[in-house]
Design an enzyme around this catalytic site. Sequence first.
Site, PDB file in Angstrom:
ATOM      1  N   LYS A  77       0.833  -1.217   0.000  1.00 25.86           N
ATOM      2  CA  LYS A  77       0.000   0.000   0.000  1.00 25.86           C
ATOM      3  C   LYS A  77       0.864   1.261   0.000  1.00 25.86           C
ATOM      4  CE  LYS A  77      -1.919   1.848   3.982  1.00 25.86           C
ATOM      5  NZ  LYS A  77      -1.587   3.261   4.122  1.00 25.86           N
ATOM      6  N   ASN A  78       1.825   1.313   0.921  1.00 27.06           N
ATOM      7  CA  ASN A  78       2.550   2.576   1.080  1.00 27.06           C
ATOM      8  C   ASN A  78       3.534   2.842  -0.051  1.00 27.06           C
ATOM      9  OD1 ASN A  78       1.001   3.139   3.252  1.00 27.06           O
ATOM     10  ND2 ASN A  78       2.529   2.585   4.795  1.00 27.06           N
ATOM     11  N   ARG A  92      -4.178   9.959   3.186  1.00 27.40           N
ATOM     12  CA  ARG A  92      -2.970  10.729   3.447  1.00 27.40           C
ATOM     13  C   ARG A  92      -2.169  10.974   2.168  1.00 27.40           C
ATOM     14  NH1 ARG A  92      -2.431  13.916   7.248  1.00 27.40           N
ATOM     15  NH2 ARG A  92      -0.317  14.591   7.506  1.00 27.40           N
ATOM     16  N   CYS A 149      -5.689   8.110   8.341  1.00 25.71           N
ATOM     17  CA  CYS A 149      -6.140   7.599   9.633  1.00 25.71           C
ATOM     18  C   CYS A 149      -5.918   8.627  10.734  1.00 25.71           C
ATOM     19  CB  CYS A 149      -5.365   6.331   9.994  1.00 25.71           C
ATOM     20  SG  CYS A 149      -5.867   4.893   9.053  1.00 25.71           S
ATOM     21  N   ARG A 203      -0.386  14.640  12.710  1.00 24.26           N
ATOM     22  CA  ARG A 203       0.035  14.480  11.322  1.00 24.26           C
ATOM     23  C   ARG A 203       0.250  15.793  10.554  1.00 24.26           C
ATOM     24  NH1 ARG A 203      -2.481   9.014   8.802  1.00 24.26           N
ATOM     25  NH2 ARG A 203      -0.350   8.905   8.041  1.00 24.26           N
ATOM     26  N   PRO A 204       1.109  16.674  11.053  1.00 25.78           N
ATOM     27  CA  PRO A 204       1.367  17.906  10.303  1.00 25.78           C
ATOM     28  C   PRO A 204       2.137  17.614   9.018  1.00 25.78           C
ATOM     29  CG  PRO A 204       2.919  17.708  12.122  1.00 25.78           C
ATOM     30  CD  PRO A 204       1.962  16.561  12.257  1.00 25.78           C
ATOM     31  N   ILE A 205       2.196  18.617   8.102  1.00 23.33           N
ATOM     32  CA  ILE A 205       2.976  18.412   6.869  1.00 23.33           C
ATOM     33  C   ILE A 205       4.067  19.483   6.754  1.00 23.33           C
ATOM     34  CG2 ILE A 205       1.152  17.172   5.610  1.00 23.33           C
ATOM     35  CD1 ILE A 205       0.629  19.802   4.051  1.00 23.33           C
ATOM     36  N   LEU A 213       7.210  19.458   7.383  1.00 20.01           N
ATOM     37  CA  LEU A 213       8.493  19.066   6.783  1.00 20.01           C
ATOM     38  C   LEU A 213       8.406  19.045   5.254  1.00 20.01           C
ATOM     39  CD1 LEU A 213       9.492  16.159   9.225  1.00 20.01           C
ATOM     40  CD2 LEU A 213      10.216  18.551   9.289  1.00 20.01           C
ATOM     41  N   ASP A 273       3.228   0.320  12.089  1.00 19.77           N
ATOM     42  CA  ASP A 273       2.007  -0.205  11.458  1.00 19.77           C
ATOM     43  C   ASP A 273       1.696  -1.642  11.880  1.00 19.77           C
ATOM     44  OD1 ASP A 273       1.882   2.219  10.228  1.00 19.77           O
ATOM     45  OD2 ASP A 273       2.697   1.538   8.323  1.00 19.77           O
ATOM     46  N   ILE A 330       5.992   6.699  17.202  1.00 19.27           N
ATOM     47  CA  ILE A 330       5.799   7.530  15.996  1.00 19.27           C
ATOM     48  C   ILE A 330       4.519   8.364  16.087  1.00 19.27           C
ATOM     49  CG2 ILE A 330       5.698   7.541  13.463  1.00 19.27           C
ATOM     50  CD1 ILE A 330       8.241   6.175  14.406  1.00 19.27           C
ATOM     51  N   ARG A 335      -8.984  -0.183   3.298  1.00 19.97           N
ATOM     52  CA  ARG A 335      -8.050   0.792   2.726  1.00 19.97           C
ATOM     53  C   ARG A 335      -6.686   0.161   2.496  1.00 19.97           C
ATOM     54  NH1 ARG A 335      -7.254   5.679   6.174  1.00 19.97           N
ATOM     55  NH2 ARG A 335      -5.651   5.798   4.599  1.00 19.97           N
TER      56      ARG A 335
HETATM   57  N1  EPU Z   1       5.749  14.459  10.895  1.00 19.74           N
HETATM   58  C1  EPU Z   1       5.849  15.802  11.172  1.00 19.74           C
HETATM   59  N2  EPU Z   1       5.856  16.676  10.123  1.00 19.74           N
HETATM   60  C2  EPU Z   1       5.787  16.266   8.824  1.00 19.74           C
HETATM   61  C3  EPU Z   1       5.681  14.894   8.548  1.00 19.74           C
HETATM   62  C4  EPU Z   1       5.659  14.000   9.610  1.00 19.74           C
HETATM   63  O1  EPU Z   1       5.919  16.199  12.325  1.00 19.74           O
HETATM   64  O2  EPU Z   1       5.806  17.125   7.936  1.00 19.74           O
HETATM   65  C5  EPU Z   1       5.703  13.504  12.018  1.00 19.74           C
HETATM   66  C6  EPU Z   1       4.341  12.779  12.100  1.00 19.74           C
HETATM   67  O3  EPU Z   1       3.386  13.546  12.796  1.00 19.74           O
HETATM   68  C7  EPU Z   1       4.711  11.490  12.793  1.00 19.74           C
HETATM   69  C8  EPU Z   1       6.117  11.206  12.274  1.00 19.74           C
HETATM   70  O4  EPU Z   1       6.618  12.454  11.786  1.00 19.74           O
HETATM   71  O5  EPU Z   1       4.762  11.684  14.167  1.00 19.74           O
HETATM   72  C9  EPU Z   1       6.168  10.154  11.165  1.00 19.74           C
HETATM   73  O6  EPU Z   1       5.449  10.585  10.052  1.00 19.74           O
HETATM   74  P1  EPU Z   1       5.771  10.087   8.568  1.00 19.74           P
HETATM   75  O7  EPU Z   1       5.782  11.294   7.716  1.00 19.74           O
HETATM   76  O8  EPU Z   1       6.958   9.184   8.567  1.00 19.74           O
HETATM   77  O9  EPU Z   1       4.487   9.251   8.259  1.00 19.74           O
HETATM   78  P2  EPU Z   1       3.564   9.312   6.978  1.00 19.74           P
HETATM   79  O10 EPU Z   1       4.393   9.477   5.769  1.00 19.74           O
HETATM   80  O11 EPU Z   1       2.433  10.246   7.225  1.00 19.74           O
HETATM   81  C10 EPU Z   1       3.737   6.772   6.470  1.00 19.74           C
HETATM   82  C11 EPU Z   1       2.749   5.685   6.264  1.00 19.74           C
HETATM   83  C12 EPU Z   1       2.131   5.319   7.598  1.00 19.74           C
HETATM   84  C13 EPU Z   1       3.234   4.886   8.569  1.00 19.74           C
HETATM   85  C14 EPU Z   1       4.298   5.988   8.688  1.00 19.74           C
HETATM   86  C15 EPU Z   1       5.489   5.581   9.515  1.00 19.74           C
HETATM   87  C16 EPU Z   1       1.961   6.196   4.042  1.00 19.74           C
HETATM   88  C17 EPU Z   1       0.860   6.657   3.177  1.00 19.74           C
HETATM   89  N3  EPU Z   1       1.718   6.157   5.349  1.00 19.74           N
HETATM   90  O12 EPU Z   1       2.983   7.860   7.005  1.00 19.74           O
HETATM   91  O13 EPU Z   1       1.285   4.226   7.351  1.00 19.74           O
HETATM   92  O14 EPU Z   1       2.692   4.643   9.836  1.00 19.74           O
HETATM   93  O15 EPU Z   1       4.765   6.344   7.353  1.00 19.74           O
HETATM   94  O16 EPU Z   1       6.059   4.421   9.030  1.00 19.74           O
HETATM   95  O17 EPU Z   1       3.023   5.845   3.558  1.00 19.74           O
HETATM   96  C18 EPU Z   1      -0.516   2.791   7.725  1.00 19.74           C
HETATM   97  O18 EPU Z   1      -0.192   2.197   6.697  1.00 19.74           O
HETATM   98  O19 EPU Z   1      -1.361   2.345   8.553  1.00 19.74           O
HETATM   99  C19 EPU Z   1       0.114   4.070   8.026  1.00 19.74           C
HETATM  100  C20 EPU Z   1      -0.394   4.947   8.878  1.00 19.74           C
END
Ligand code: EPU
Length: 417
Positions: free
Chosen positions: A22-23, A92, A116, A121-123, A125, A304, A326, A396
């Site tokens: 998925k990811n 996401r 989810c 989950r800020p963006i 970065l 996960d 995380i 999903r």
């Molecule tokens: N974070 C920030 N700012 C940002 C981005 C992330 O503070 O701009 C923080 C998040 O709030 C979190 C941490 O950094 O505390 C990790 O976030 P990351 O960006 O690594 O996660 P993601 O890309 O949103 C992906 C997977 C998730 C998985 C995480 C960690 C996808 C679509 N989602 O999320 O998958 O848990 O990496 O491995 O690739 C799932 O499949 O159930 C799932 C939630």
Amino acid sequence: MKRIIIEGNRTLSGKIKIGGAKNSVVALIPAAIMANGKVKISNVPNISDKDALIEILKLLNVDVKKGTGVIEIDASNIKNTLIPESLSNKLRASYYFMGALLARFKKVEMYFPGGCNIGSRPINLHLKGFESLGATITKEDSKYLIEATELKGADIMLDFASVGATVNLMIAATMAKGTTHIMNAAREAEIINIAELLNNMGAKVTGAGTEEITIEGVEELHSAEIKVIPDRIEAGTYIIMGALLGDNLTIEGMIPEHNILLLNKLQEMGVNFKLQNHKIILNKSSNLKPTNVRTAVYPGFPTDLGQPMAVLLTQANGVSLFEETIWENRMGHVKYLNKMGANIKAERQHAEITGPTPLHGAEITATDLRAGAALVTAGLIADGTTIINDAEHILRGYERIINKLSSVGANIKIVEV
Ligand code: EPU
């Protein structure tokens, strides 16, 4: 609403084949729109997150051809239109269109993504990285306008090894002028798969899978093909089910190295499994030892799998400690496992799980995708009937989960209510 109903305590035997990750696919689809030509993606899992991205492609006037496990994307006539919030908030990964449209058009207008509810989950970065590449960002409520006259390569040090930010910036930098270094990059196997597609399209990405990724900008990207790697989280979930209920349950089509930490933990707990190339054979194990689990960025124990793993720990003989590092809000399963008879004391990101506790069926709710997977696992080992509400979350990320589990002996069905 979809509802999963399980009659528990059935042995699982036979074979389960793992689908595409998925990811990975949720980034490959948006990345494909940068090519001048067709991009063919194979081993595509049949999950609803993929369907949501295809809806966005159609809105952008991208041609999509779907076969079994294959999609062909042709963005020759793409139109850079605003993606409505009702689409971007379905998942996401819609935010990968930010990087891809920015690279292709130097401009993108989009709302905050969904996904989810497992933390804030800020963006930030992602946005900070786009700014380093020369973009300016205007935010109006939850809508972002990101634009640049020209994207320029830059040195980007991530505060945290974020999967999403690493992928989005790798995508955005492919056609920037000059060289980009992403430091403290996430190292997930999916990131290597995504870099492979970018390189097949003519990009120059090196170092994916390490802490530093280098992208030398190219002028344009062309047609390409890519195969999605196996889903290590889907594999891990079925492995945990096999440890609880397997009678020579075989999980095939997986890459064991991607689940090394899970397998180490299972070994430590005394789970009975055999590893063979791309498959693993599991048998129900009695007298499981408790263990401590702390989730961490890759290659640490995957967040996960934390929730399904909690179910295995309820069956171990003694106290296990669990820490989620995380996400701030990934304990949605605990209340429902306790309702089923588990003994879990959870506070914020920590849990103390005391076992073994027999579980009994109950009416419960999937609060998010992996909490849902944990509840299915619990329902499979419980005595009696388990009813899981809001089962859409599970679809999903787990393709044909009802078929896959039924084919190995589970009594499970999904109904619309
Ligand atoms: N974070 C920030 N700012 C940002 C981005 C992330 O503070 O701009 C923080 C998040 O709030 C979190 C941490 O950094 O505390 C990790 O976030 P990351 O960006 O690594 O996660 P993601 O890309 O949103 C992906 C997977 C998730 C998985 C995480 C960690 C996808 C679509 N989602 O999320 O998958 O848990 O990496 O491995 O690739 C799932 O499949 O159930 C799932 C939630």
